[in-house]
Design an enzyme around this catalytic site. Structure first.
Site, PDB file in Angstrom:
ATOM      1  CG  ASP A  25      -0.112  -0.362   2.422  1.00  0.00           C
ATOM      2  OD1 ASP A  25      -0.602  -1.387   3.168  1.00  0.00           O
ATOM      3  OD2 ASP A  25       0.747   0.631   2.983  1.00  0.00           O
ATOM      4  N   GLY A  52       9.312 -12.007  -1.636  1.00  0.00           N
ATOM      5  CA  GLY A  52      10.178 -11.465  -0.544  1.00  0.00           C
ATOM      6  C   GLY A  52      11.268 -12.346  -0.221  1.00  0.00           C
ATOM      7  CG  ASP A 105       3.847  -3.262   5.774  1.00  0.00           C
ATOM      8  OD1 ASP A 105       3.580  -2.354   5.043  1.00  0.00           O
ATOM      9  OD2 ASP A 105       3.128  -3.943   6.538  1.00  0.00           O
ATOM     10  CG  ASP A 117      -2.161 -11.697   9.724  1.00  0.00           C
ATOM     11  OD1 ASP A 117      -2.917 -10.874   9.096  1.00  0.00           O
ATOM     12  OD2 ASP A 117      -1.503 -11.471  10.934  1.00  0.00           O
TER      13      ASP A 117
END
Ligand code: SAM
Length: 282
Positions: A87, A140, A157, A160
């Site tokens: 975001d 990532g 960031d 879950d």
């Protein structure tokens, strides 16, 4: 027309819901079910796989605490890595530090970036166009295994530990991310709400205790991450970063352009004071 509610069932036996007054975007690209909508309480909101990720009204808490705590504790962060963060809120806050020369953001889902820029532009606020930003669209976990880049601060960031986010909670990811830290660097992680996700915090802290000389955890309270304070994991081999005085933090904080709405040097120090129901997981 009947009301539509976006309900989150992240925790067993518990459902939280937000009335979707206007759906701005919805798609399931096979990677994640992405919905961006408007809600009377929280403004524009984004959920992934039914789980609230970011809202216009309370995003400042999480993005300030995920960014300013590690960067101001470090004191000389030039290169920052962000894993996830589609975001753009963490990216926006990181770029407020003039000491930061480059940010590599590794996000798995281009649609999250594109749709948040289009429908929630206030979150990234132009951060993706900053010349210091290097956006990499990939997993990532794969990135930290392969990259030759090194970072003073890494901010995970993530969603879950379900779906594409699950790999970002594995020991192999943490070990590879540590390899990407400069000496004395620090990694911080989104580690859930310990009142209902204590096992996740315990799992990360067990791995951090094996990998880092100075593992820790700090708290922030974000209304839409329901059931209490959220835990942010901390891993570093430099214990001094946890002992920076409030005066030193305040001097460094002076260098930040503009005001913050949650972070202060005093809040920074207090965030590491854990109640026993949380410290039991460390
Ligand atoms: N603040 C939110 C929270 O606390 O849950 C997280 C927000 S951010 C939108 C989470 C981002 O992690 C998403 O954009 C998602 O696409 C990204 N993500 C999930 N798994 C990933 C992976 N393996 N590699 C990179 N990004 C990933």
């Amino acid at each position: 027309m009947s009301e539509r509610w976006i309900t989150e069932e992240l925790h067993d036996g518990l459902r939280s819901g937000y009335r979707a007054d206007n759906i701005l975007f919805e798609a399931n690209d096979g990677l994640q079910h992405l919905v961006i909508y408007e809600n009377a309480q929280f403004g524009r909101m984004m959920s992934l796989d039914g789980i609230t990720q970011v809202t216009e009204r309370d995003e400042f808490v999480y993005h300030e605490m995920m960014s300013h705590v590690p960067i101001l504790a470090h004191g000389a962060a030039k290169k920052v890595g962000i894993i996830g963060g589609g975001d753009g809120g963490v990216l926006r806050e990181v770029l407020r530090h003039k000491t930061v020369e480059a940010v590599t953001m590794v996000e798995i889902d281009q649609a999250v970036v594109d749709m948040c820029v289009e429908h929630m532009p206030m979150i990234s606020n132009g951060a993706f166009d900053d010349p210091r930003t290097n956006l990499v669209i990939t997993d990532g976990a794969a990135f930290v295994e392969e990259t030759s880049e090194r970072f003073d601060v890494i901010i995970v960031d993530s969603t879950d530990p379900i779906g594409p986010g699950e790999v970002l909670f594995r020991e192999s990811f943490y070990a590879a991310a540590k390899r990407c830290l400069t000496p004395g660097g620090v990694i911080v992680t989104q580690n859930g709400v310990p009142f209902v996700q204590g096992a996740e915090l315990k799992s990360t802290m067990t791995k951090f205790r094996k990998l880092f000389k100075a593992p820790a955890c700090y708290l922030a309270t974000i209304p839409t991450y329901v059931m209490g304070s959220m835990a942010l994991g901390w891993g570093s081999d430099n214990p001094d970063l946890l002992n920076v005085t409030v005066e030193t933090l305040a001097a460094r904080f002076e260098g930040l352009d503009g005001a913050t709405r949650y972070y202060t040097p005093a809040v920074h120090k207090a965030a590491f004071a854990l109640p026993p129901y949380v410290s039991q997981y460390l």
